[in-house]
Structures are given as C-alpha cells and as structure tokens.
Design a protein around this motif. Structure first.
Motif, PDB file in Angstrom:
ATOM      1  N   SER A   1      -2.299   1.399  -6.016  1.00  0.00           N
ATOM      2  CA  SER A   1      -3.408   0.925  -6.824  1.00  0.00           C
ATOM      3  C   SER A   1      -4.730   1.050  -6.090  1.00  0.00           C
ATOM      4  CB  SER A   1      -3.174  -0.532  -7.222  1.00  0.00           C
ATOM      5  OG  SER A   1      -3.036  -1.348  -6.065  1.00  0.00           O
ATOM      6  N   ILE A   2      -4.692   1.192  -4.754  1.00  0.00           N
ATOM      7  CA  ILE A   2      -5.894   1.433  -3.955  1.00  0.00           C
ATOM      8  C   ILE A   2      -5.610   2.605  -3.021  1.00  0.00           C
ATOM      9  CG2 ILE A   2      -7.518   0.508  -2.276  1.00  0.00           C
ATOM     10  CD1 ILE A   2      -7.051  -2.235  -3.396  1.00  0.00           C
ATOM     11  N   GLU A   3      -6.357   3.665  -3.183  1.00  0.00           N
ATOM     12  CA  GLU A   3      -6.140   4.894  -2.421  1.00  0.00           C
ATOM     13  C   GLU A   3      -7.353   5.185  -1.552  1.00  0.00           C
ATOM     14  OE1 GLU A   3      -5.453   9.693  -3.319  1.00  0.00           O
ATOM     15  OE2 GLU A   3      -5.612   8.230  -4.951  1.00  0.00           O
ATOM     16  N   ILE A   4      -7.147   5.530  -0.292  1.00  0.00           N
ATOM     17  CA  ILE A   4      -8.229   5.855   0.628  1.00  0.00           C
ATOM     18  C   ILE A   4      -8.400   7.373   0.687  1.00  0.00           C
ATOM     19  CG2 ILE A   4      -9.107   5.650   2.982  1.00  0.00           C
ATOM     20  CD1 ILE A   4      -8.916   3.013   1.434  1.00  0.00           C
TER      21      ILE A   4
ATOM     22  N   ALA B   1     -17.697   7.717   5.998  1.00  0.00           N
ATOM     23  CA  ALA B   1     -16.471   7.048   6.447  1.00  0.00           C
ATOM     24  C   ALA B   1     -15.331   7.182   5.447  1.00  0.00           C
ATOM     25  CB  ALA B   1     -16.747   5.572   6.721  1.00  0.00           C
ATOM     26  N   GLY B   2     -15.638   7.528   4.209  1.00  0.00           N
ATOM     27  CA  GLY B   2     -14.606   7.653   3.186  1.00  0.00           C
ATOM     28  C   GLY B   2     -14.816   6.666   2.059  1.00  0.00           C
ATOM     29  N   VAL B   3     -13.996   6.764   1.036  1.00  0.00           N
ATOM     30  CA  VAL B   3     -14.103   5.886  -0.128  1.00  0.00           C
ATOM     31  C   VAL B   3     -12.727   5.332  -0.479  1.00  0.00           C
ATOM     32  CG1 VAL B   3     -16.089   7.114  -1.075  1.00  0.00           C
ATOM     33  CG2 VAL B   3     -13.780   7.778  -1.772  1.00  0.00           C
ATOM     34  N   ALA B   4     -12.747   4.230  -1.203  1.00  0.00           N
ATOM     35  CA  ALA B   4     -11.525   3.633  -1.739  1.00  0.00           C
ATOM     36  C   ALA B   4     -11.507   3.853  -3.244  1.00  0.00           C
ATOM     37  CB  ALA B   4     -11.469   2.142  -1.414  1.00  0.00           C
ATOM     38  N   ILE B   5     -10.417   4.410  -3.751  1.00  0.00           N
ATOM     39  CA  ILE B   5     -10.235   4.599  -5.182  1.00  0.00           C
ATOM     40  C   ILE B   5      -9.401   3.412  -5.678  1.00  0.00           C
ATOM     41  CG2 ILE B   5      -9.503   6.184  -6.983  1.00  0.00           C
ATOM     42  CD1 ILE B   5     -11.623   7.314  -5.095  1.00  0.00           C
ATOM     43  N   VAL B   6     -10.001   2.575  -6.500  1.00  0.00           N
ATOM     44  CA  VAL B   6      -9.368   1.320  -6.921  1.00  0.00           C
ATOM     45  C   VAL B   6      -8.891   1.440  -8.356  1.00  0.00           C
ATOM     46  CG1 VAL B   6      -9.689  -1.160  -7.218  1.00  0.00           C
ATOM     47  CG2 VAL B   6     -10.862   0.035  -5.361  1.00  0.00           C
ATOM     48  N   ARG B   7      -7.589   1.207  -8.560  1.00  0.00           N
ATOM     49  CA  ARG B   7      -7.004   1.210  -9.902  1.00  0.00           C
ATOM     50  C   ARG B   7      -6.307  -0.106 -10.217  1.00  0.00           C
ATOM     51  NH1 ARG B   7      -5.915   6.254  -7.678  1.00  0.00           N
ATOM     52  NH2 ARG B   7      -6.862   8.016  -8.766  1.00  0.00           N
TER      53      ARG B   7
END
Length: 308
Positions: free
Chosen positions: A96-99, A208-214
């Motif tokens: 549900s949360i992907e880096i 630094a990157g992002v978090a994909i939140v589902r």
C-alpha cells in the motif's frame, strides 16, 4: 536518329555536345535505370515508369518487411496488457506504500499515473517561484489531463504570486478549466491522482525519492489535509489584500506567525518568502499598530481582534 550502338563521339557530334557532356549524361541516366545495355550491343532507353519500378522495388519490399515486423511487435506488446494490469493490481494490494528512487523512475511512475488518471488530480506546491523548466514541462501534461475532463486543483503559496512564470502558468491552467489557489503555508509537496498519492521522502531533498501511497486510511487523511488547506486558500487571481485597516492574506498570516514568537527568518522559510519581504511586512504591521516592539504589536493586534 541516334542508334543504340552509336559511339559517344558520334552522339556528341549529332547533339552538338562535347563527348564529356554525353558521357556524364549517360552515367546519370544509367544510375537512374533509364539506360540499359542492349543485347545487340550499345545502350537502349527505358521508360521512366519501368525504371522507377525496377529502382524502387527493393526499397518498397524493405518497407513492407519493416511494417510487418512493426505490426508483429505491436501485437506482442498489446498481448501483455492483461499481465501488466494484473501486476499493477497485485502490487497495489500487497504494497500500500511503495518507495520509488531515482529521477528517471520517479518520472516514469508519475507519467504512468497521469496516463491512467480518470477523475482528479490535486496538487500542493510549496515554495515561492517554481523552476521555469519544470513549469514548461508541466504545461503540456496538464493541458492533456484537462482536455480529458480531469478535475485539476493546484494550491500554491502566496509567495508564488510575485514570480511571473509561475503566475503565467497558473493563469494558463485556470484558462483551460483548472482551479488554482494560493495560501500562506503548505506542509509539503503532494500529488493526489484519483486514489493514489505521491509524497517526497525528504521534503528538503527532492532527489531522495518519493512514496507512492495507496493505503485507504492514509489516503483519506491526505485528502482531508488537502481540503483543509484548499478551503482556506484564496483564488490565485485575487491580490490577497482587501480594503480596510485589518490585515488579510499574506499580512494576516505573517502577523499570526509573528504572534507565536517566530522570527523573520523562520516566517520566511515557512511561507516560502524571502526574509527581506517578511521584514517589510512586519515593519508595515508595526507601523499600523503604532507598536515599538513585536511583543507590543502582538498585544495590540489581539486587542483589535486581528488574531481571532
């Protein structure tokens, strides 16, 4: 009348040309397939239609083979669409949360979210002036989303109003049907595509990157957070200042932060403004309140009901 077996010298004499001119002309005509060796010796003229068929046939055959190869490749790729959609659904369920790290990977994910967006895109854009290159790149993508009927709401900070390129970008979005507002303070950069949010891992380090939140619970909170700031924001086209003595817009937000004891540098950082701009606003407020210190300004602002 020129015979196929006539020599170059004889043709030149009959045509009134030099032998060199005749030899060059024969070479060019032969290269185009308009002259061919005759079985009885010499050369024979070929019609332009026949020459074109003979000269272009290999090229047309190659084009046909390439088209067949392209069609086969396209069919193989389209056959994988079902597997791709299934993999996306499994990824959403299991994680549900992907880096996502790396600028190229981040761009690819955002492009994919834009292509599959069906209803809405809400954006929080903190800071003042936005990079010109980023604005130029965003315009084409945003126009395509709006042309598909996607509801777009973009929330900037008040400081972005003074940046010409950002103001032009906001006006372009509004003119195409997007909604654009601004507020004094924003907590972080954020994109919400339908039921998926994109958040920076480190707000101070864009690479630094992002978090994909589902995750549904987290997503509900993020949507409520956006609505909280959106409902209190001003239309980007408004100047943010109303007539009358009581401060509004940027002045009011600076006053509220000043009343909490924050210094000009901290206020500037939180509002995405320069310390010099904040200092000028503070000076105007103290002058209107006829205060000799920040503490006295806070007291008089409270007595006037400006902090309520």
């Amino acid at each position: 009348m020129i015979h196929p077996t006539d020599s170059i010298a004889r043709i030149a004499a009959r045509a009134g040309l030099t032998p060199e001119d005749v030899a060059n002309a024969e070479s060019r005509l032969s290269a185009l397939g308009l002259l061919r060796p005759s079985p009885s010796g010499g050369r024979v003229a070929i019609s332009p239609e026949s020459a074109a068929d003979a000269l272009l046939a290999p090229v047309e055959q190659e084009i046909m083979e390439r088209r067949i190869a392209m069609a086969a490749t396209r069919a193989r790729l389209h056959a994988l669409s079902g597997d791709y959609l299934e993999a996306r659904s499994l990824r959403s369920v299991k994680s549900s949360i992907e880096i996502v790290e790396g600028l190229d990977n981040i761009r690819a994910v955002i492009e994919d979210l834009g292509r599959t967006c069906a209803k809405s895109l809400d954006s929080l854009v903190p800071g003042g002036a936005q990079p010109d290159a980023s604005l130029r790149a965003a315009v084409a993508v945003d126009m395509e989303l709006l042309s598909r009927g996607i509801r777009m709401r973009s929330l900037f900070q008040h400081a972005a109003r003074s940046h010409r390129a950002t103001a032009v970008y906001a006006a372009t979005l509004a003119g195409a049907g997007g909604q654009v507002r601004s507020t004094s303070v924003l907590p972080t950069r954020m994109l919400i595509y339908d039921n998926c949010a994109v958040l920076p891992i480190d707000p101070l380090e864009t690479g630094a990157g992002v978090a994909i939140v589902r995750d549904p619970a987290v997503l509900t909170f993020l949507k409520q957070l956006f609505e909280h700031y959106w409902d209190r924001a001003l239309d980007f086209a408004d100047d943010g200042q109303k007539a009358g003595r009581e401060p509004t817009g940027v002045e009011r937000e600076v006053l509220l932060l000043m009343a909490t004891g924050k210094k000009d540098e901290a206020i500037a950082h939180q509002m995405g403004m320069s310390p010099r701009s904040v200092s000028r606003i503070v000076a105007r407020l103290m002058e209107r309140l006829e205060a000799e210190s920040r503490f006295q300004a806070g007291v008089r602002a409270a007595q006037s009901g400006w902090l309520s």
